[in-house]
Design an enzyme around this catalytic site. Structure first.
Site, PDB file in Angstrom:
ATOM      1  CE  LYS A   1     -76.230  20.714 -60.675  1.00  0.00           C
ATOM      2  NZ  LYS A   1     -77.090  19.573 -61.057  1.00  0.00           N
TER       3      LYS A   1
ATOM      4  CE1 TYR B   1     -76.246  22.684 -57.452  1.00  0.00           C
ATOM      5  CE2 TYR B   1     -75.636  24.737 -58.526  1.00  0.00           C
ATOM      6  CZ  TYR B   1     -76.489  23.662 -58.401  1.00  0.00           C
ATOM      7  OH  TYR B   1     -77.583  23.556 -59.246  1.00  0.00           O
TER       8      TYR B   1
END
Length: 230
Positions: free
Chosen positions: A160, A156
């Protein structure tokens, strides 16, 4: 009137951003994979609904055609759709687990942005707002005083990091559209297990950028306090 599309707008942060922008007088369209939940959310907020799965070319293309037929242009695109993926220690993480996260968080953002650029370019002051995270910040994940350093979310977090870099590259190379990234911070939604600050606080950075109109900058990365360190 400003027309805004928010991906993943049927719940959590996207829903709150939609609520605030409807309140600000914008014509908001909620994009969601699940048609039933999406329509219910749109009806609650007084928004439009379009079925939109950011991982599927046909779904994205159909959403573009819907907005082209109904509105003819798009002023603001909020790339909010994102997934956490499996919480796995980096040493145990597989390529497929990372690919699954990137398919929504990175490739989905690129897919949607590319598809909607023609409609954005029909607007007077088009803007794209990409939802990033401090979990993708090299600075914050190395600061023991910051919550971002407490979560080893490699898939994750790195997705980002990619969102932020994509934003700055779009901003550098597409001068007729404004591109900015916003970090909601740890926001208490289903996504975080309801840990963190309020969803109202989490939405502040996106709402601020989405309501600047002709004064919208480009190439910025901010949270609700100010510039996000990277």
């Amino acid at each position: 009137m400003t027309t805004t599309l928010i991906t993943g707008g049927n719940r959590g942060l996207g829903h709150e951003i939609a609520r605030r922008l409807v309140q600000a007088g914008q014509t908001v369209w909620i994009g969601a994979r699940d048609a039933g939940n999406g329509r219910k959310a749109a009806d609650r907020l007084g928004a439009g609904f379009v079925q939109l799965d950011v991982t599927d070319d046909a779904s994205v293309d159909a959403a573009v055609e819907t907005l082209r037929a109904r509105v003819g242009h798009l002023d603001i695109l909020v790339n909010n759709a994102g997934i956490l993926g499996e919480v796995t220690a980096p040493e145990d993480m597989t390529a497929d687990q990372v690919r699954h996260v990137y398919e929504t968080n990175v490739f989905g953002l690129v897919r949607v942005t590319h598809a909607f650029l023609p409609l954005l370019r029909k607007a007077t002051a088009p803007s794209v707002v990409n939802v990033t995270s401090g979990l993708g910040s090299f600075t914050l994940t190395h600061d023991p005083e910051r919550v971002e350093s407490q979560y080893p979310l490699a898939a994750y977090g790195s997705s980002k990091s990619a969102v932020t870099m994509l934003t700055t590259q779009y901003a550098r190379t597409i001068p007729d559209v404004r591109f900015n990234a916003v970090d909601p911070g740890q926001t208490a939604t289903e996504f975080t297990g309801h840990i963190g600050h309020s969803v109202e606080e989490g939405a502040e950075a996106a709402v601020r950028i989405a309501t600047l109109g002709p004064d919208t900058p480009t190439g910025t990365v901010t949270d609700r306090v100010g510039t996000l360190p990277w």
